[in-house]
Design a protein around this motif. Sequence first.
Motif: not given
Length: 284
Positions: A163-173, A251-256
């Motif tokens: 449970e942590q905030a994503p470092s980056q996101t990418q939105d694709i419609a 929206r794809t959310e990336f976490l390290s």
Amino acid sequence: MNLEAVRNFRFEPVTQSYTRRDTMLYALGLGFGSDPLDPAQLDFVYEANLKAVPSICCVLAHPGFWAKRPELGIDWLKLLHGEQHFEIHAPMPAEGTVRASYEIVSVADKGAGKGAILHLVKTLDDAISGLKLATVHSVPFLRGDGGCGSFGNVPAEPTALPEQAPSQTQDIATLPQSALIYRLSGDYNPIHADPDAAARAGFDRPILHGLCTLGIATRAVVATLADGRPERLLSLSARFSRPVFPGETIRTEFLSVGGQIRFRSRVIERDVVVLDRGTAVLRD
């Protein structure tokens, strides 16, 4: 389910020739080309410098709906696609002829009334050179086949995301017609096109293919973390958690996490996670 029939089932190898047109059509199904001035998108839908999206390995040389074979006794109406993993051994060509071999490597029985998990592995080779291109691991959830027994070595389940905030996101419609485009790459299940078939499956309208959602996540990984270079993607895996309806934005959310690239994908409009427990591995 007839466990012994499933254990002893042998697939015939599948060979498929595909063209640059097929590669471009697959990318269009993932929404590439939405910005015609973006060269990073154009490379996947225009022949001048055509590249294949790595996740095309999931749809090439498909064996057909084998789970419907009566001797296997699988309650195929209750089958759901649970997880998908692919590993790229050599960059996917933009055109060529591939040969796929398939093997059911294990079944994990969850108990009567709880279903079973089946693990299917596809090995994809270049049919001319014999070069190994990809290994694809599909995990169907057989909701109606619990209590039938297990066999094989069951791979470990993917670990949950912290449970942590994503470092980056990418939105694709996606487009309202995205499923109608994507199905032309080989998955003609009517629940992705026919409102009546979708209603019989419990949906109020046709849903997007799970592998299309996975392909969109692959697109997000390549664009956001690999500088648009598909040859950098070594592997990707995810668990399917909810369906997507064509026209929604993913929206794809990336976490390290411990040096790993982990991700989830959610539909913005409904704020629901549609891909979970994702992991991607990149080449430096």
